[in-house]
Design an enzyme around this catalytic site. Structure first.
Site, PDB file in Angstrom:
ATOM      1  N   GLU A 130       0.859  -1.196   0.000  1.00 34.18           N
ATOM      2  CA  GLU A 130       0.000   0.000   0.000  1.00 34.18           C
ATOM      3  C   GLU A 130       0.892   1.242   0.000  1.00 34.18           C
ATOM      4  O   GLU A 130       1.807   1.335   0.805  1.00 34.18           O
ATOM      5  CB  GLU A 130      -0.900   0.018   1.245  1.00 34.18           C
ATOM      6  CG  GLU A 130      -1.980   1.077   1.145  1.00 34.18           C
ATOM      7  CD  GLU A 130      -2.937   1.056   2.345  1.00 34.18           C
ATOM      8  OE1 GLU A 130      -4.122   1.324   2.125  1.00 34.18           O
ATOM      9  OE2 GLU A 130      -2.508   0.784   3.469  1.00 34.18           O
ATOM     10  N   ASN A 269      -2.966  -6.942   4.826  1.00 36.37           N
ATOM     11  CA  ASN A 269      -2.933  -7.941   3.760  1.00 36.37           C
ATOM     12  C   ASN A 269      -3.935  -9.048   4.080  1.00 36.37           C
ATOM     13  O   ASN A 269      -3.999  -9.532   5.202  1.00 36.37           O
ATOM     14  CB  ASN A 269      -1.542  -8.560   3.655  1.00 36.37           C
ATOM     15  CG  ASN A 269      -0.443  -7.521   3.648  1.00 36.37           C
ATOM     16  OD1 ASN A 269      -0.479  -6.589   2.871  1.00 36.37           O
ATOM     17  ND2 ASN A 269       0.514  -7.674   4.558  1.00 36.37           N
ATOM     18  N   GLU A 300      -6.580  -4.096  12.138  1.00 39.16           N
ATOM     19  CA  GLU A 300      -6.267  -4.873  10.930  1.00 39.16           C
ATOM     20  C   GLU A 300      -7.286  -5.986  10.712  1.00 39.16           C
ATOM     21  O   GLU A 300      -7.639  -6.300   9.563  1.00 39.16           O
ATOM     22  CB  GLU A 300      -4.852  -5.451  11.022  1.00 39.16           C
ATOM     23  CG  GLU A 300      -3.748  -4.422  11.257  1.00 39.16           C
ATOM     24  CD  GLU A 300      -3.792  -3.226  10.322  1.00 39.16           C
ATOM     25  OE1 GLU A 300      -4.159  -3.393   9.139  1.00 39.16           O
ATOM     26  OE2 GLU A 300      -3.457  -2.112  10.763  1.00 39.16           O
ATOM     27  N   HIS A 303     -10.310  -4.699   9.024  1.00 42.34           N
ATOM     28  CA  HIS A 303     -10.061  -4.480   7.595  1.00 42.34           C
ATOM     29  C   HIS A 303     -10.338  -5.727   6.754  1.00 42.34           C
ATOM     30  O   HIS A 303     -10.531  -5.617   5.542  1.00 42.34           O
ATOM     31  CB  HIS A 303      -8.599  -4.098   7.371  1.00 42.34           C
ATOM     32  CG  HIS A 303      -8.315  -2.630   7.421  1.00 42.34           C
ATOM     33  ND1 HIS A 303      -9.069  -1.694   6.764  1.00 42.34           N
ATOM     34  CD2 HIS A 303      -7.311  -1.925   8.023  1.00 42.34           C
ATOM     35  CE1 HIS A 303      -8.560  -0.488   6.966  1.00 42.34           C
ATOM     36  NE2 HIS A 303      -7.494  -0.603   7.731  1.00 42.34           N
TER      37      HIS A 303
END
Length: 861
Positions: A130, A269, A300, A303
Site C-alpha cells: 500500500e 494484507n 487490521e 479491515h
C-alpha cells in the site's frame, strides 16, 4: 512523463476498459540471503471491452527481459518506460500477458523489503504494497478497483518458510505452490519469506467454523513473543466482528506476522497481516502499550471485511477504510465481553482525537473525503484527518443514527458488495435504509468541508445558583492561511454532563467528581442552540459539553467550571471526563489561550491523581513538548528544572514495580539535566543505585544511555559497550540514535551525512539517526543545519523513495528553531524551490508548527 505517479482519470479509463481475471506470479527468491535482484514472472488474464484498444500495466523493475501479449513478443525497449509497460492492440474479450523481469529487494519498507538479523545473520523478507508497490514485485494493474485472483509460486532457500494470502502448502524442491486467492486488490496481496519462528492455533466459531491462526516473528524475538495474549485479543475480535457484521470471516486462514523495519503500525494484507515487530515487547512496558497493540490487532482484523472483502473504488475513500477500522477496533475494545480495555474511548479521546485536532488546524487541512487526484496525493494523506477525524466523525454518525441501525446498515453493505468495490454513497445509502435518517446534509457538512468547530456554554443563574438559561455557542474559526474552503457550522450530536463532588452524607462519599445528570441533544448548524432542559436545575460544580466524547469539536469550559477543574481535575471519578478536560487544556495551550506556565501548573497539580496510564504518558509527552517549544525562552530552563524535579519525585513515590513507576522513570530520563540527576542515571545503569521495584531492563537502559549521550556524558566507548550487551536489530537502532544525539559538531556532521548525503541507510536506521540528531537542548549546535536543510531537501525528495524522503522532509525540518528567521527561510524556499504538491504540503505543515509555537511563546511571556 508520469514517473511512478498514476492519476485518477487514468485509473478510471483503465477500469472502464479492463476486467482483470487472474494473476499467476512466479518469484525466484532462492538468492535472498545474498540480496540483489530476483526473477519475477507474471502471467495476467484480463478482458478488454473493445478491440484495438491500448492501455498499460505497472512495473518498477531494474530490468525487463520479456513481454508477451496474446502470444506475440513485444519489443521491451519500445514498450517499457517510466514504470509502465504499454499494451497496444488489445483483443476484444480475453487477453493474456506474460512479463519476465528482474525485480530488486529494498531496504526502505516498500515493495519486497529485505532485512538481515544481526543475531543470526539470516535474511528476512516481507512485502508492503500500500499504496502502489505491488508493481515493485510483479507486473500489475495497480489500482484498487481492478480486483483479481492471485496465485503465487515461490522458490525459497532450503529451510525457509513462505507465507502468503492463501494457506502455506508443503514445499516441493524448495518451491511453494499456493492456491489462488479470492478476488482481492493488488495492494493487499502479500509474501513473507524467511526462517521465521511461528506459533499456531485456531479460532472456533459458530456453526463448526474453524479458522487456522498463526503468529510469526524472527527467532531472535521468539522468547519475548506472548502469543497467548495476542491470540486472546484476536479471538475476541473474531467473535465481536462476526456478530456485528453478520458475515463470516472471508478468508481461509489468519496469520499475523511481526516483521522488522516496518514503516507503519501494521498492514491489512488479506489473511496475512504484517505488524511492526516493536510490538513484540523485549522489556517491561506499561498497559498502555498493550492496549495500543490490541487496537492495532483489531484494526487490521476489521479491515478483513472493510477494505479487503469490500474495497474502495479509488483512494478518495481511504479515509472511510481507515476510519471504519479505527472506530470498530476501539468499539470492540470498549464493548466486547472480557475486554481488558473497556476504557478505550478515554484513550481515543486522549490520543487519536488530539492528533485529529492538530492535523485539522494545519494549512494542509482538507475535507475528510479528500480530493485525491493521483498517487502523490494519497501518499501524504495517511494523516490525522484520514484516521482520527474520520473515526471521530463515524462515532458521531453512530450517535446520530443509533448503534443498532449503524451495524444493520453495515451488514447489508457487506452482503451487497462482497468481493467488490464501492464508494461512500454505497455505505451511506445502506445506513439511510436502516436508520430512516436522510444523511445528505450530514455528509455534506461533515465529510465535504474542512476545519473544526468550537463549542462554548453560555450559562445564566439566579442568586440561588439555579440555572435560568443555558445555550451552546458554536464557532467556526477561520481556516489556516493557505487552506482551501470556508469555515462551516455543523450539526453535532452531543451530551452535556453535570458533575458535582459526591455528597459527604452518602454511603458512597468519596470526594470524587461524579456525574449527577446527563442530557443528550442535537446541536443545530447555527451559532446558538438553546438547551431549555437545563433551566431550573441547580448549577453543579462542572458542566461539560460533549460529555462521552460523542462529537468532534474543540470544547471550552465556562469560567466557573474551568476554575473548579483547575483545582480538581484529578478528582473526576471516571477517566473519560478527565481525559476530555486534559485535552481541552492542552488544546488551549496550543492555541495560546493558556500559557505554558499555567499548563505545567495544572498538570503538576492533577497528574498525581491520574490513574489512567495512557493519559499519564500523554501528559508526559505534552508537557515536554510545551516546555521545549511553547514556553517563553526566558522561562524555559526554570520550567524544565521544575518538571524534571517533579518526574524524579513521582518516580521515587510511585508504587514499586508499577506502570506509573516505569512511565515516570522514562519521563525523568527524557529531561535529566543537573549533575546529580545525571549521576543517578549512571548509577541506575551501573547498578550502584536502585529504585525499589524498577527493573532497569534493556529498553530502559537504552533510554538512559541515549540521554547520557545527548548531554555529552557518554561517547563512542560507552555506546559500543551497550551495543555489545544488546547485539540485536533494536540495539543497532538505539546505538544509532545515541551516536547522533552526541552534542558535538563532529557527531552532527556524521549523522547528517549518513542521512542526507548518502542513501545507503535502511529505513529503520535512518529514522533512528534522525531521532538522535534532533535534540531540543542543542538548538545552537543545530542552527547551521537550517540552511543546509533547505539546500538539500528538494534533491532528497526527487532522488529517494517516498517513505525515505518523507522521513527526511519532516524529521530534519528545523522545527526546534522557533523564530521569525525560520519562517522567512521557509517562505523563501517555498517560493524559489517550486516543490511538488506533496513536498510543499509537508514543509508547509512543519512551518505551521513554528508559527504556532511563536504565538504560544508570546502568550507565555
Amino acid at each position: 512523463m508520469p514517473g511512478t505517479n498514476l492519476t485518477r482519470e487514468e485509473a478510471q479509463q483503465r477500469a472502464k476498459l479492463l476486467d482483470v481475471e487472474s494473476y499467476e506470479i512466479e518469484l525466484d527468491l532462492s538468492g535472498a540471503q545474498e540480496g540483489g535482484t530476483y526473477r519475477s514472472v507474471t502471467s495476467v488474464r484480463f478482458e478488454s471491452a473493445e478491440a484495438g484498444a491500448h492501455t498499460f500495466i505497472d512495473l518498477v523493475a531494474p530490468a525487463v527481459h520479456e513481454v508477451v501479449l496474446n502470444g506475440h513478443s513485444l519489443d521491451v525497449a519500445a514498450v517499457f518506460r517510466d514504470s509502465r509497460i504499454e499494451l497496444k492492440h488489445l483483443e476484444a474479450g480475453p487477453n493474456e500477458l506474460r512479463v519476465v523481469a528482474d525485480c530488486a529487494y529494498t531496504n526502505t519498507g516498500e515493495g519486497l523489503h529485505r532485512f538481515v538479523d544481526p543475531v543470526d545473520q539470516q535474511a528476512y523478507l516481507y512485502t508492503q504494497f500500500e499504496v502502489p508497490d505491488a508493481r515493485r514485485v510483479f507486473a500489475s494493474f495497480e489500482q484498487p478497483d481492478l480486483k483479481a485472483t492471485f496465485q503465487f509460486t515461490v522458490k525459497a532457500p532450503t529451510g525457509w518458510t513462505v507465507i502468503s494470502n492463501s494457506p502455506s502448502p508443503e514445499p516441493k524442491d524448495d518451491t511453494w505452490h499456493f492456491e489462488p486467492t479470492p478476488r482481492i486488490s493488488t495492494y493487499i496481496t502479500a509474501l513473507i519469506v524467511g526462517p521465521y519462528h511461528s506459533v499456531h492455533s485456531s479460532y472456533e466459531g459458530p456453526g463448526g467454523q474453524s479458522v487456522p491462526l498463526g503468529i510469526y516473528c524472527r527467532p531472535s524475538l521468539a522468547e519475548f513473543l506472548d502469543s497467548d495474549a495476542i491470540f486472546e485479543v484476536t479471538r475476541q475480535g473474531f467473535d465481536w466482528f462476526q456478530e456485528k457484521f453478520d458475515y463470516a470471516y472471508p478468508f481461509a486462514k489468519y496469520d499475523q506476522l511481526f516483521v522488522p523495519e516496518f514503516n507503519a503500525g501494521a498492514m491489512e494484507n488479506a489473511g496475512a497481516v504484517t505488524i511492526r515487530d516493536q510490538y513484540v515487547f523485549r522489556s517491561k512496558v506499561t498497559d498502555a502499550a498493550y492496549e495500543v497493540r490490541a487496537e492495532t490487532i483489531l484494526h487490521e482484523l476489521a479491515h478483513m471485511w472493510f477494505g479487503d472483502l469490500v474495497t474502495m473504488e479509488w483512494w478518495n475513500d481511504l479515509w472511510l477504510n481507515e476510519s471504519f477500522a479505527t472506530y470498530t477496533s476501539i468499539a470492540c475494545q470498549a464493548y466486547a465481553p472480557g475486554s481488558r480495555w473497556p476504557h478505550s474511548w478515554t484513550t481515543f479521546a486522549n490520543s487519536m482525537k488530539t492528533w485529529a485536532y492538530r492535523q485539522d488546524q494545519l494549512p494542509s487541512t482538507h475535507p475528510i473525503m479528500a480530493e485525491i487526484r493521483d498517487l502523490d496525493d494519497v501518499l501524504v494523506n495517511f494523516d490525522g484527518i484520514t484516521y482520527a477525524k474520520g473515526a471521530s466523525v463515524l462515532k458521531q454518525l453512530v450517535a446520530y443514527v443509533g448503534m443498532d441501525e449503524f451495524f444493520q446498515g453495515v451488514q447489508a453493505y457487506f452482503k451487497r458488495h462482497a468481493y467488490g468495490n464501492t464508494r461512500l454513497s454505497d455505505l451511506l445509502g445502506a445506513l439511510e435504509e436502516t436508520s430512516g435518517r436522510d444523511l445528505t446534509a450530514w455528509a455534506k457538512a461533515w465529510l465535504q468541508t474542512a476545519g473544526i468547530n468550537v463549542l462554548r456554554p453560555e450559562i445564566e443563574t439566579d442568586a440561588n445558583g439555579v440555572i435560568t438559561s443555558f445555550a451552546i455557542r458554536q464557532e467556526a474559526p477561520a481556516l489556516p492561511a493557505g487552506a482551501k474552503g470556508e469555515p462551516t457550522l455543523r450539526p453535532h450530536r452531543i451530551a452535556i454532563g453535570l458533575y458535582d463532588v459526591s455528597a459527604p452524607d452518602t454511603d458512597t462519599a468519596s470526594g470524587k467528581l461524579v456525574r449527577v445528570d446527563r442530557i443528550e441533544l442535537d446541536v443545530t448548524a447555527t451559532e446558538l442552540t438553546q438547551v431549555p432542559q437545563l433551566a431550573g436545575k441547580r448549577r453543579p460544580a462542572v458542566i461539560l459539553l460533549n460529555d462521552d466524547d460523542l462529537s468532534y469539536a474543540k470544547v471550552r469550559l465556562d469560567e466557573e467550571s474551568l476554575a473548579f477543574v483547575t483545582e480538581h481535575l484529578g478528582d473526576f471519578e471516571s477517566s473519560l471526563p478527565r481525559a476530555l478536560c486534559w485535552a481541552s487544556a492542552w488544546d488551549m495551550t496550543r492555541d495560546a489561550e493558556l500559557p505554558t506556565s499555567a499548563y505545567l501548573e495544572l498538570v503538576l497539580s492533577g497528574i498525581g491523581k491520574e490513574s489512567d496510564i495512557g493519559v499519564v504518558q500523554s501528559l508526559h509527552r505534552q508537557v515536554k513538548l510545551a516546555i521545549d517549544l511553547y514556553a517563553a525562552p526566558a522561562g524555559r530552563d526554570a520550567a524544565l528544572a521544575t518538571w524534571t524535579e517533579a518526574t524524579l519525585a513521582h518516580l521515587r513515590a510511585a508504587e514499586a514495580g508499577s506502570d506509573h513507576q516505569l512511565a515516570w522513570a522514562r519521563a525523568f530520563a527524557a529531561t535529566a539535566r543537573t549533575p546529580e540527576q545525571l549521576d543517578l542515571l549512571e548509577a541506575l545503569l551501573e547498578g550502584t543505585q536502585t529504585v525499589e521495584g524498577l527493573a532497569v531492563d534493556t529498553e530502559l537502559r537504552w533510554a538512559f544511555v541515549e540521554r547520557l549521550a545527548s548531554v555529552g556524558r557518554y561517547d563512542e566507548p560507552e555506546i559500543t559497550a551497550e551495543y555489545e550487551r544488546d547485539r540485536t536489530a533494536a540495539g543497532e537502532r538505539h546505538a544509532a540514535t545515541a551516536r547522533a544525539a552526541r552534542p558535538t559538531a563532529e557527531a552532527k556532521a556524521e549523522a547528517w551525512a549518513s542521512v542526507v548525503e548518502s542513501d545507503k541507510l535502511p529505513n529503520a536506521i535512518q529514522e533512528a539517526v534522525i531521532a538522535g540528531f534532533v535534540q531540543t537542548d542543542q538548538r545552537d549546535l543545530l542552527a547551521p543545519y537550517t540552511e543546509k536543510y533547505f539546500d538539500a531537501v528538494k534533491g532528497v525528495w526527487e532522488s529517494r523513495s517516498h517513505e525515505m524522503a518523507q522521513q527526511v522532509a519532516i524529521g530534519l525540518y528545523p522545527a526546534i528553531q522557533v523564530s521569525q528567521p525560520t519562517l522567512d527561510a521557509t517562505d523563501t524556499w517555498l517560493t524559489a524551490a517550486e516543490p511538488n504538491a506533496a513536498l510543499r504540503r509537508l514543509v508547509s505543515e512543519s512551518r505551521a508548527g513554528v508559527e504556532r509555537a511563536l504565538r504560544a511563546q508570546a502568550a507565555d511571556a
